[in-house]
Design a protein around this motif. Structure first.
Motif, mmCIF file in Angstrom:
data_model
loop_
_atom_site.group_PDB
_atom_site.id
_atom_site.type_symbol
_atom_site.label_atom_id
_atom_site.label_comp_id
_atom_site.label_asym_id
_atom_site.label_seq_id
_atom_site.Cartn_x
_atom_site.Cartn_y
_atom_site.Cartn_z
ATOM 1 N N PHE A 262 0.857 -1.177 0.000
ATOM 2 C CA PHE A 262 0.000 0.000 0.000
ATOM 3 C C PHE A 262 0.895 1.228 0.000
ATOM 4 O O PHE A 262 1.731 1.397 0.878
ATOM 5 C CB PHE A 262 -0.982 -0.014 1.185
ATOM 6 C CG PHE A 262 -2.050 -1.046 0.970
ATOM 7 C CD1 PHE A 262 -3.195 -0.739 0.238
ATOM 8 C CD2 PHE A 262 -1.874 -2.346 1.408
ATOM 9 C CE1 PHE A 262 -4.151 -1.701 -0.035
ATOM 10 C CE2 PHE A 262 -2.828 -3.326 1.141
ATOM 11 C CZ PHE A 262 -3.975 -2.995 0.416
ATOM 12 N N ARG A 334 0.674 -6.268 3.806
ATOM 13 C CA ARG A 334 0.027 -6.673 2.562
ATOM 14 C C ARG A 334 -1.210 -7.525 2.793
ATOM 15 O O ARG A 334 -2.000 -7.763 1.874
ATOM 16 C CB ARG A 334 1.006 -7.362 1.613
ATOM 17 C CG ARG A 334 1.694 -8.561 2.163
ATOM 18 C CD ARG A 334 2.809 -9.023 1.199
ATOM 19 N NE ARG A 334 3.356 -10.286 1.632
ATOM 20 C CZ ARG A 334 2.798 -11.467 1.379
ATOM 21 N NH1 ARG A 334 1.705 -11.549 0.662
ATOM 22 N NH2 ARG A 334 3.319 -12.578 1.831
ATOM 23 N N SER A 361 -4.571 -2.379 -5.418
ATOM 24 C CA SER A 361 -4.597 -1.749 -4.090
ATOM 25 C C SER A 361 -5.393 -0.446 -4.140
ATOM 26 O O SER A 361 -6.108 -0.113 -3.197
ATOM 27 C CB SER A 361 -3.186 -1.537 -3.544
ATOM 28 O OG SER A 361 -2.431 -0.694 -4.364
ATOM 29 N N GLN A 364 -8.953 -1.432 -3.795
ATOM 30 C CA GLN A 364 -9.268 -1.806 -2.413
ATOM 31 C C GLN A 364 -9.449 -0.559 -1.542
ATOM 32 O O GLN A 364 -10.319 -0.510 -0.685
ATOM 33 C CB GLN A 364 -8.158 -2.685 -1.823
ATOM 34 C CG GLN A 364 -8.156 -4.114 -2.349
ATOM 35 C CD GLN A 364 -7.015 -4.936 -1.744
ATOM 36 O OE1 GLN A 364 -5.947 -5.045 -2.316
ATOM 37 N NE2 GLN A 364 -7.243 -5.505 -0.575
#
Lengths: 370, 370
Positions: A262, A334, A361, A364
């Protein structure tokens, strides 16, 4: 004696001397005046460290052996970043505060005596220098619990004003060449004090990553006549898929070639060199997007994410038109039970391997319900 | 069918195909011939990853999203690096081995199809490439317990011969530009398989640290006519205070500007570019010093130290006369209960801060009674 100064956004700064001669700065939004005296006994200041050149990479390494004895885990009842209550004398003499910045008690870098210059870099025979610079601690709130993401927008605005003030002042010191305000959060990145706080490192040399970014940006300018970061930002805005949040003045995105599971960059849409150059409108629009980004980050797995959040700025004395302000947040988390470790490839070779696509990511992060 | 080859030091290599088409190489010292077949069902090979340019630093980042599903924690009774026993089918089909090297089941880098070249680096508009290269796993012993330091000198000699062989062969692949054999040890650096093993990463580009070392060495050569590493070594030999171990062909020292609490460089006294260039005398003298260094490292605190041990070599196709072979061991362990974390300054700025003087850690390493 307190020394008072009016800053922007209604923020007042009160500077006071600590018992050992260090300075503490209170940043307040309600016109408070601060006068609480540091009641602790005088304490000798630690010595200054050494700068040694790593000749194979031509990079300075700071030797701060004098810091070894520093306190790592204070007793639980005494957080040194909480305000002073009764007989529990902390780093902050007053009984409450909004945002404070004080000189680090065990600094890696210190103000040098007299005129200072880094030694010439001449390979293995390079002289050692003194580790000139400044290290400051910045506390985001007097509330020991919580985190950056739990601050009110108004408090983030005061915090930003404190960062801006520190960059302005530190930039005046002739021995300072680069300023990096950052926050480490989580035991996974070695944080032992959970009180919400960050640090400000002001270096007397260009850190290696800044040096590299500057060289790359200079080459790009020479070849294209354009500022590299501006083109990077334009590409992210065009691609859209990695954008996490956006308002009238800022955009947050996962970069195209993120190195961490991230990683989020938050940048003003109208580029500036550093925090001191932010317009009032840009500054006023930062709390909203910064809080959104941090809440999205914690929301992905529903846990407190370990992260390092760093302000990248142009250096103080060069490359002012080549590098741009952005706030970089990286997390090694992660998955709930899994971290990304920087091992052989990343650590020894500088070659990053990423298991998660930035587009994934970013998705998400966008999907988190706030 | 096994393909056999005689190497130096009486080592024989047997190559065999694994069920999914990968290659396993047995390195043996007793003239063994190897023929055990991989009994596992065929398995589809994962796809190849992507190379993306981080334009701010002009560095490739490998996107290996296809690795996400890989097995991290096999059941305790089934270590994939142990030899196959009965019905427990592992990565090594034979029932015993000395040293084996096999292609990684979930490689970050793979052999590309056809001719391959990295895309031109042209800033944010740079095309993505395929993540060409090779990732191999090297097992040091079939004994699941123990560690590098518990190997016999004779086994380390076989291991070194295997490393040399891999560097020789991988250097022949036209798409490979740099080879880094390394070992990660300890949960602190993310190791989930405790079986003594390392990895070999063969990159299709120069990793950023190698690129930087090469540029610095080239500048030094231009300015002084000398090889930088040779002068670094000469200084360490002259200073003496940071030397940890020495024999007729190798020296081990903590570098003058070490970045980690424990960092040891092991280098041949007569410099060579890479493992393939070691003379038989140098190779024969390596087991003794490597075992001594690893035993000293574990001896400092009397615990298994987490470390990353990496062979730095000259790149395959350039700078052959500028960079030198050395084995770098770094540990983030600074005390039994304490790790050094790479946080804001190191991770975001590339500016290393060290709390322990290299002379001090060298003394601690020398003081270990073996």
């Amino acid at each position: 004696m307190s020394e008072q100064k009016k800053l922007s956004a209604g923020v007042i700064r009160n500077n006071l001397a600590m018992a050992d001669g260090r300075t503490i700065r209170y940043y307040d939004s309600q016109g408070q005046s601060r006068s609480a005296q540091d009641q602790r006994p005088k304490e000798e200041q630690p010595g200054i460290g050494e700068l040694r050149l790593d000749p194979l990479l031509n990079e300075w390494v700071v030797m701060a052996a004098h810091r070894q004895g520093r306190i790592f885990l204070p007793p639980k009842e005494l957080c040194p970043l909480c305000p002073t209550k009764g007989e529990l004398l902390t780093e902050v003499p007053d009984t409450n505060y909004e945002v404070v910045v004080f000189d680090n008690r065990s600094p890696s870098l210190r103000k040098p005596e007299g005129d200072w210059a880094a030694p010439d870099m001449v390979g293995p025979e390079t002289d050692a220098g003194t580790a000139a610079g400044k290290c400051e601690v910045i506390c985001f709130t007097d509330n020991h619990g919580g985190s950056f993401k739990d601050l009110t927008p108004q408090r983030v605005r005061v915090l930003l004003e404190a960062w801006i003030d520190r960059v302005r002042e530190l930039s005046q010191e002739p021995y300072i060449h680069h300023i990096a305000p950052f926050e480490n959060r989580g035991e996974e990145v070695g944080v032992t004090l959970s009180h919400p706080h960050g640090q400000i490192y002001a270096y007397s040399y260009l850190p290696s990553r800044v040096q590299k970014m500057l060289a790359v940006a200079r080459k790009y300018m020479d070849e294209t006549g354009k500022v590299l970061f501006d083109d990077v930002l334009a590409r992210e805005l065009k691609d859209q898929v990695r954008i996490v949040a956006k308002n009238a003045h800022w955009v947050a995105f996962v970069p195209y070639a993120a190195r961490y599971p991230f990683e989020i960059h938050v940048a003003p849409l109208n580029p500036v060199a550093d925090l001191a150059e932010l317009t009032p409108e840009q500054a006023d629009a930062f709390p909203e997007i910064s809080l959104e980004v941090m809440r999205r980050l914690d929301g992905v797995f529903g846990i407190d994410m370990a992260y390092i959040a760093t302000w990248h700025q142009a250096p103080v004395r060069e490359g002012r038109d080549l590098l741009r302000l952005h706030w970089q947040i990286t997390s090694v988390r992660r998955a709930p039970g899994k971290l990304k470790y920087l091992a052989g490839s990343e650590s020894a070779m500088g070659a990053f391997i990423m298991d998660l696509k930035p587009e994934q990511s970013a998705g998400q992060l966008r999907d988190v319900e706030l």
